[in-house]
Design an enzyme around this catalytic site. Structure first.
Site, PDB file in Angstrom:
ATOM      1  N   ASP A  35     -27.716  43.999  37.797  1.00 15.50           N
ATOM      2  CA  ASP A  35     -27.190  44.403  36.492  1.00 15.50           C
ATOM      3  C   ASP A  35     -26.025  45.369  36.728  1.00 15.50           C
ATOM      4  OD1 ASP A  35     -26.943  44.788  33.772  1.00 15.50           O
ATOM      5  OD2 ASP A  35     -28.949  45.599  33.477  1.00 15.50           O
ATOM      6  N   GLU A  91     -20.269  44.995  36.424  1.00 13.81           N
ATOM      7  CA  GLU A  91     -18.919  44.697  35.935  1.00 13.81           C
ATOM      8  C   GLU A  91     -17.806  45.366  36.765  1.00 13.81           C
ATOM      9  OE1 GLU A  91     -21.951  43.854  33.206  1.00 13.81           O
ATOM     10  OE2 GLU A  91     -21.415  45.844  33.915  1.00 13.81           O
ATOM     11  N   ASP A 109     -26.805  42.664  26.499  1.00 13.60           N
ATOM     12  CA  ASP A 109     -27.568  43.529  25.590  1.00 13.60           C
ATOM     13  C   ASP A 109     -27.436  43.082  24.139  1.00 13.60           C
ATOM     14  OD1 ASP A 109     -28.196  44.922  27.844  1.00 13.60           O
ATOM     15  OD2 ASP A 109     -26.752  46.527  27.518  1.00 13.60           O
TER      16      ASP A 109
END
Length: 961
Positions: free
Chosen positions: A529, A532, A607
């Site tokens: 996770d 980015e 999310d």
């Protein structure tokens, strides 16, 4: 109350740039506006020097000259046009001066001077074999290149102004620079206009807005831009194409909207800049977590596409120009040209062109380039149970037991960051998870797995060996001064692994060995996770663009591919922890992705909210992922933020059972919502949805095998399945599952008790309700289907398909491994059908050595000229070659796995009274099996069942009816 609830979860727009807050986006839009306003008087300043043209081995090289006001020399831009054996064309434009390093960097920056050309090292893995048989004709004003397998593709390169038109069968399909918006910002020194020495003439006033050339501030951070302006832009036009798809990830319709005028248009371009966007909004071109810069255009019976291979921040404008051949302007007989305008902050102009003509002809060469989707382990296609967080190992075991108690199947339970000691990865919280091995032994008893999270940020804390090694061996991402970058994420002060660094990759592998990461087992898999990367105190919640990676490349150059490199490191680490003679397929889930990420595992849409709009948006989001080559995709069932109503939760499970990646997840502040907690009357339809998923696992696994070998998507939109039916081109709330013929339309609206399913007008086709066997003839209109909350997701099965499934309820997919198969045959109007099943060990790479079963089942009339009265025959035939010792050994292990039932929908009325069929298995004596024929009631089709035909699923056989 609903508005209050939604308002509590709202994206923080002030944290993310709009186009007018992005210097290069503003400049490129202004450049396009200037060209448009100039009309016929505008001439693009780019021209190809025909004297520089060279052609060799499927490749044309030349120099494009960018003319400058007041200069006779111009800027030299090396051009390469590569024609590939797959029929794909590649166009690359560089900048000679930067290429040679003949520039000066500001602020004493150690950054690389070249334009970044390394995206292909991460995204491209094949498909670059040149077409040695191209023909080239160099003329005074243009150069014509003919290429492709049938030499029916043509690239016409206009010399001045420079432009390229791509043709298929002499019909224009794609145009580069038709509007003259090509804009490559060349290097130039910064001129200090504030100071001038006495007696020295002041420099002339700038003719362009330089306010964002040399530095740019946003969110309290100043980007120092040591290389100055270096963006590049190009207009790409799709003449006659009214729909464009792709460029995920965005929360909007599958058919992309206009961005500069037009009904319902966005007021911003689509943005590709991987970002951690909390509570993202619906129907928006705003950037999200991943970027696949692949766009497909669709018109009746024709599909084309482009891949914009650039990892820097990118924006795309879309405008649709409609023309009409009707003199009254009524739009009758008109066409639509879709004009797109792409611009990236840095890097090369590097574009692949796919000329189709079918959707498969676009996605297959794209996958040849970027790699086919991973064939996942079989367990990964089951249901995954996750939340932030299961708080102890006893909590995990209790959840596991309750799934069993309530007879709800699942395969994987997940642990978010709280399993660690103080959010330090590669550790366990000794108080709450004192016995991770014992916890996993309980899961193993039913073939279940554990997934744990490991993110790229490493906690900056003393006496933590992982961070000590990261710092001492210079394996972290650096700031602009080339010192290790420190930012803020879940652990607080953190550093980030630089997954571009070969030393870091080797170290990362070592961290995942069973001896290094104690508490992990062969049943432990990974979740990456925040890759980015997410930096809580960084600009736009990510890293400063002038940070430096291995090789001194700026972060601005590699941002969108960063997440891929981190997952690549984890994937290789999971491979390395096993015996190299018997490696197992890794499972890694990623949030951030790029073209090529499909090779490494699964993604999810991040999310989302426990809101009906997010359920509805999940389908077009996943369809765009699938047609962009990333089939193993899903959305958090139930919504990550907030608490879904029981109705919403139930509908989400019913829809999620048809996501390729099927996971329930929830925020730490959300109430527990494991399926067994729903209570009656909700647990019953949720359980039915889960069991439907498990019964169809053979079909799902076969669809994933197809994706891993041909690139064809697992979720297929209507345009993909029916490219001649333009009425379905914008439909993005119903879809097919692989080649199964299953057409799915989930309920996505609150309170809805029915859905309208569009059935394309195919005269020879017929659809059967999967559950009731009712017949529906397609007419090009919608048909209403009842969908009560306590029922099932509406599913139709298109005639002409054969579907494998398993019908015995089990607690996990592992416990189904040796269960017998049922074949569901949906006959078309010619009493024919076909389908496949693919089977391997579901775990290792032995299938690459031939250790698999791949059978094609065909049912057909023995006399094709009289299908209505001819006897029917069902055959099992081998697909592909399996003459290896590993293949023979695997088939031997499957010898006792049989087909226990054959269900035939649309069974001929001539079978009424027939009691048996003749079965002949290869190498065995002929025998009979019992047949039961049933007359349909009302709209219901006649159907028949052959029970226990006594044939092996991996063997050749014939059933004569």
């Amino acid at each position: 109350m609903l508005l209050d609830k939604i308002g509590a979860f709202a994206v923080k727009h002030e944290n993310f740039k709009t186009c007018n807050q992005s210097g290069f986006c503003t400049r490129n839009r202004a450049y396009a506006d200037k060209a448009t306003a100039g009309g016929s008087s505008w001439t693009s300043p780019y021209s190809l020097d025909s004297k520089t043209i060279l052609v060799n081995k499927g490749q044309l090289t030349a120099v494009v000259i960018k003319s400058l006001d007041g200069s006779s020399e111009g800027v030299r831009l090396p051009l390469t046009i590569s024609l590939l054996g797959s029929g794909t064309a590649r166009v690359t434009l560089d900048e000679e001066r930067r290429q040679k390093g003949d520039i000066e960097l500001r602020h004493g920056s150690p950054a690389r001077k070249e334009r970044y050309s390394g995206v292909q090292d991460w995204a491209i893995v094949g498909g670059l074999t040149p077409d040695d048989e191209i023909t080239t004709s160099v003329e005074k004003q243009q150069t014509v290149i003919k290429y492709g397998l049938k030499k029916n593709f043509k690239a016409v390169v206009q010399h001045a102004p420079f432009a390229i038109d791509f043709f298929r069968n002499d019909e224009i399909q794609i145009r580069f620079n038709a509007n003259g918006w090509l804009n490559l910002e060349h290097w130039r020194p910064k001129i200090d206009r504030e100071k001038s020495e006495e007696g020295v003439p002041a420099p002339p006033e700038p003719t362009e807005d330089e306010s964002t050339w040399w530095e740019e501030s946003f969110g309290g951070n100043t980007d120092t831009k040591p290389k100055g302006p270096e963006s590049l832009g190009l207009d790409i036009t799709f003449p006659g194409y009214g729909h464009v798809y792709g460029i995920p990830e965005h929360a909007g319709p599958m058919s992309l909207k206009e961005t500069r005028g037009g009904f319902g248009a966005y007021d911003q371009p689509y943005r590709l800049y991987n970002s951690d966007v909390f509570e993202y909004e619906m129907d928006s071109p705003m950037t999200l977590y991943g970027a696949i810069p692949l766009m497909q255009a669709q018109r009746k019976n024709s599909t084309v596409g482009v891949l914009w291979l650039n990892a820097a921040e990118t924006w795309i404008d879309i405008v649709k120009k409609k023309t009409t051949s009707n003199p009254l302007g009524l739009g009758i007989g008109g066409t639509t040209d879709t004009q797109t305008h792409w611009f990236s902050e840095s890097g090369l102009l590097d574009i692949f062109v796919f000329l189709g003509p079918t959707p498969k002809d676009v996605i297959q060469p794209y996958n040849e380039l970027t790699g086919y989707a991973q064939l996942p382990q079989h367990f990964a296609l089951g249901y995954h149970q996750c939340r932030w967080n299961y708080v102890t190992d006893e909590d995990v075991k209790d959840v596991d037991r309750k799934f069993d108690k309530h007879n709800v199947p699942y395969d994987v339970i997940w642990l978010d960051i709280e399993y660690t000691e103080g959010k330090k990865y590669f550790t366990w919280d000794k108080d709450n998870f004192p016995d991770p091995i014992g916890m996993q032994k309980q899961l193993d008893s039913h073939g279940r797995k554990l997934v744990i999270i490991v993110d790229p940020h490493i906690k900056n804390e003393g006496n933590y060996p992982v961070v000590d090694a990261l710092k001492s061996r210079n394996m972290g991402i650096n700031n602009k001064e080339n010192n290790i970058f420190e930012g803020w994420c879940w652990p607080g002060s953190s550093y980030w692994i630089d997954a571009f660094n070969p030393t870091a990759l080797k170290w990362w592998k070592d961290l995942f060995s069973y001896s290094s990461f104690s508490g992990t087992t062969p049943s432990t898999f990974l979740w990456n996770d925040m890759n980015e990367p997410s930096v809580f105190n960084g600009p736009e919640t990510t890293m400063p663009k002038d940070n430096l990676h291995y090789g001194n490349w700026e972060h601005r150059d590699v941002h969108n591919v960063n997440g891929l490199t981190f997952v690549n490191a984890t994937y290789e680490a999971l491979l390395a922890r096993d015996d190299p003679k018997h490696p197992r397929r890794p499972f890694v889930l990623t949030r951030s992705f790029y073209a090529g990420s499909q090779r490494q595992g699964a993604m999810w849409t991040g999310d989302n909210l426990a809101d009906w709009s997010h359920l509805e948006a999940s389908i077009p989001m996943l369809l765009n992922q699938n047609i962009a080559g990333f089939s193993f995709s899903g959305a958090d069932v139930g919504g990550f933020f907030g608490n879904p109503s029981k109705e919403l939760l139930t509908r989400w499970y019913q829809a999620g059972a048809f996501y390729p990646f099927f996971r329930g997840h929830a925020h730490i502040d959300s109430r527990r919502r494991e399926p067994y907690l729903a209570g009656s009357p909700y647990i019953e339809p949720i359980t039915r949805a889960l069991r439907l998923r498990y019964s169809l696992l053979p079909a799902w696994y076969t669809a994933f095998h197809t994706a891993s070998t041909t690139g064809e998507p697992v979720m297929r939109p209507m345009f993909y399945a029916h490219p001649s039916d333009d009425a379905g081109f914008a439909l993005d709330d119903q879809f097919y599952v692989g080649d199964t013929g299953l057409l799915v339309k989930p309920v996505l609206k609150e309170g809805a008790e029915s859905v309208d399913i569009y059935l394309p007008p195919i005269p020879e086709a017929v659809y059967y309700d999967y559950f009731t066997y009712e017949i529906h003839n397609p007419t090009g209109k919608t048909v209403q289907f009842a969908a009560p909350l306590t029922g099932q997701t509406p599913v139709l099965m298109r005639g002409g398909h054969i579907l494998p499934r398993k019908e015995r309820p089990r607690k996990s997919s592992a416990l189904m491994s040796w269960d017998p198969y049922t074949l569901v045959i949906a006959l078309d109007k010619n009493f024919s059908a076909s389908g496949t099943v693919y089977i391997d060990d579901g775990e290792t790479f032995d299938f690459q050595k031939g250790a698999y079963i791949h059978r094609r089942f065909r049912m057909f009339p023995t006399d094709g000229s009289l299908p209505a009265t001819s006897p029917l025959q069902l055959v099992s035939e081998q697909e592909g070659s399996q003459e290896t010792k590993e293949g023979k050994a695997f088939k031997k292990t499957m010898k006792s796995t049989r087909v226990e039932k054959i269900v035939i929908l649309g069974a001929p009325t001539a079978w009424e009274g027939k009691q048996d069929v003749v079965v002949k298995e290869d190498g065995e004596k002929e025998k009979k099996a019992k047949l039961m024929w049933h007359k349909g009631q009302g709209r219901q089709a006649n159907w028949a069942v052959v029970r226990d035909p006594g044939v092996g699923v991996g063997r050749g056989w014939t059933v004569a009816f």
